[in-house]
Motif scaffolding. Sequence first.
Motif, short mmCIF file in Angstrom:
data_model
loop_
_atom_site.label_atom_id
_atom_site.label_comp_id
_atom_site.label_asym_id
_atom_site.label_seq_id
_atom_site.Cartn_x
_atom_site.Cartn_y
_atom_site.Cartn_z
N PRO A 188 0.80 -1.28 0.13
CA PRO A 188 0.16 -0.01 0.04
C PRO A 188 0.76 1.17 0.01
CG PRO A 188 -0.64 -1.66 1.65
CD PRO A 188 0.67 -2.10 1.16
N GLU A 189 1.88 1.04 0.65
CA GLU A 189 2.87 2.53 0.77
C GLU A 189 3.58 2.76 -0.38
OE1 GLU A 189 6.61 4.23 3.68
OE2 GLU A 189 5.82 2.30 3.97
N MET A 190 3.69 1.44 -1.19
CA MET A 190 4.63 2.07 -2.53
C MET A 190 3.74 2.33 -3.60
SD MET A 190 7.42 -1.18 -2.79
CE MET A 190 8.75 -0.41 -3.26
N CYS A 191 2.43 1.57 -3.46
CA CYS A 191 1.51 2.16 -4.51
C CYS A 191 1.09 3.53 -4.25
CB CYS A 191 -0.01 1.21 -4.37
SG CYS A 191 0.22 -0.33 -4.90
N ASP A 192 1.06 3.90 -3.00
CA ASP A 192 0.73 5.44 -2.79
C ASP A 192 1.83 6.40 -3.55
OD1 ASP A 192 -1.65 4.86 -1.95
OD2 ASP A 192 -1.17 5.07 0.36
N ALA A 193 2.99 5.88 -3.14
CA ALA A 193 4.13 6.93 -3.53
C ALA A 193 4.63 6.82 -4.89
CB ALA A 193 5.33 6.19 -2.39
N ILE A 194 4.26 5.74 -5.64
CA ILE A 194 4.67 5.61 -7.16
C ILE A 194 4.17 6.76 -7.95
CG2 ILE A 194 4.39 4.23 -9.19
CD1 ILE A 194 5.03 1.93 -7.47
N GLY A 195 4.80 7.32 -8.76
CA GLY A 195 4.34 8.56 -9.73
C GLY A 195 5.30 8.58 -10.82
N VAL B 235 10.90 -5.14 -8.59
CA VAL B 235 11.02 -5.02 -10.00
C VAL B 235 9.65 -4.41 -10.60
CG1 VAL B 235 10.83 -6.45 -12.09
CG2 VAL B 235 12.36 -7.20 -10.23
N SER B 236 8.56 -4.46 -9.94
CA SER B 236 7.37 -3.94 -10.48
C SER B 236 7.38 -2.34 -10.40
CB SER B 236 6.10 -4.46 -9.65
OG SER B 236 6.00 -5.71 -9.97
N ALA B 237 8.07 -1.98 -9.17
CA ALA B 237 8.18 -0.60 -8.96
C ALA B 237 9.27 0.11 -9.88
CB ALA B 237 8.56 -0.32 -7.53
N ALA B 238 10.37 -0.57 -10.32
CA ALA B 238 11.30 -0.11 -11.11
C ALA B 238 10.62 0.00 -12.61
CB ALA B 238 12.71 -1.28 -11.20
N ARG B 239 9.82 -0.85 -12.96
CA ARG B 239 9.19 -0.61 -14.29
C ARG B 239 8.12 0.25 -14.32
NH1 ARG B 239 9.73 -7.09 -15.69
NH2 ARG B 239 12.01 -6.97 -16.23
N THR B 240 7.66 1.00 -13.44
CA THR B 240 6.86 2.13 -13.34
C THR B 240 7.35 3.32 -14.10
OG1 THR B 240 7.21 3.28 -11.32
CG2 THR B 240 5.60 1.22 -11.30
N GLU B 241 6.43 4.13 -14.57
CA GLU B 241 6.86 5.50 -15.21
C GLU B 241 7.83 5.87 -14.42
OE1 GLU B 241 5.19 9.78 -16.93
OE2 GLU B 241 3.66 8.22 -15.78
N GLY B 242 7.96 6.05 -13.18
CA GLY B 242 8.81 7.05 -12.44
C GLY B 242 10.24 6.20 -12.10
N GLY B 243 9.84 4.81 -11.90
CA GLY B 243 11.13 3.79 -11.78
C GLY B 243 11.23 4.18 -10.30
N LEU C 81 22.47 -12.53 -7.62
CA LEU C 81 22.01 -14.02 -7.48
C LEU C 81 20.88 -14.08 -8.36
CD1 LEU C 81 22.68 -16.89 -6.65
CD2 LEU C 81 21.37 -16.34 -4.44
N ALA C 82 19.87 -13.29 -8.31
CA ALA C 82 18.44 -13.50 -8.89
C ALA C 82 18.69 -13.03 -10.30
CB ALA C 82 17.69 -12.76 -8.22
N GLY C 83 19.72 -12.53 -10.99
CA GLY C 83 20.12 -12.09 -12.15
C GLY C 83 19.05 -10.77 -12.51
N LEU C 84 18.92 -9.75 -11.59
CA LEU C 84 18.16 -8.82 -11.88
C LEU C 84 18.83 -7.46 -11.93
CD1 LEU C 84 15.17 -9.71 -9.31
CD2 LEU C 84 15.22 -9.75 -11.88
N GLU C 85 20.18 -7.34 -11.98
CA GLU C 85 21.09 -6.28 -11.86
C GLU C 85 20.50 -5.37 -12.95
OE1 GLU C 85 22.29 -9.52 -12.37
OE2 GLU C 85 24.21 -9.51 -11.64
N THR C 86 20.40 -5.89 -14.18
CA THR C 86 19.71 -4.96 -15.15
C THR C 86 18.44 -4.16 -15.10
OG1 THR C 86 19.00 -6.78 -16.64
CG2 THR C 86 21.18 -5.91 -17.31
N VAL C 87 17.76 -5.00 -14.19
CA VAL C 87 16.35 -4.49 -13.96
C VAL C 87 16.21 -3.74 -12.88
CG1 VAL C 87 14.00 -5.28 -13.39
CG2 VAL C 87 15.23 -6.60 -14.83
#
Length: 87
Positions: free
Chosen positions: A20-27, A50-58, A74-80
């Motif tokens: 909830p906090e992240m959803c409210d803060a994403i812009g 990852v979901s937050a990183a892929r939003t408009e603001g990142g 380890l998860a291979g998520l450096e680029t994301v």
Amino acid sequence: MQTITLPSKCDRAAASALIPEMCDAIGVSPLAVDAAKVERIGQAMLQLLVSAARTEGGIALANPSEAFLAAVRLAGLETVLLEEAAR
């Protein structure tokens, strides 16, 4: 700018509590995420980031702990997560 501070134990319960906090803060500007306290991080929290990183603001990661960085690699998520956060 609001900063989301990740807890030391980033498990599924912590991810659920932050949704909830992240959803409210994403812009249109990056969401500041402080990862300094992270000692353990699980798949649910990585997926949330990852979901937050892929939003408009990142996201804008601050102070990622060694444990956080190791889990991202380890998860291979450096680029994301790390490159998305740096954009």
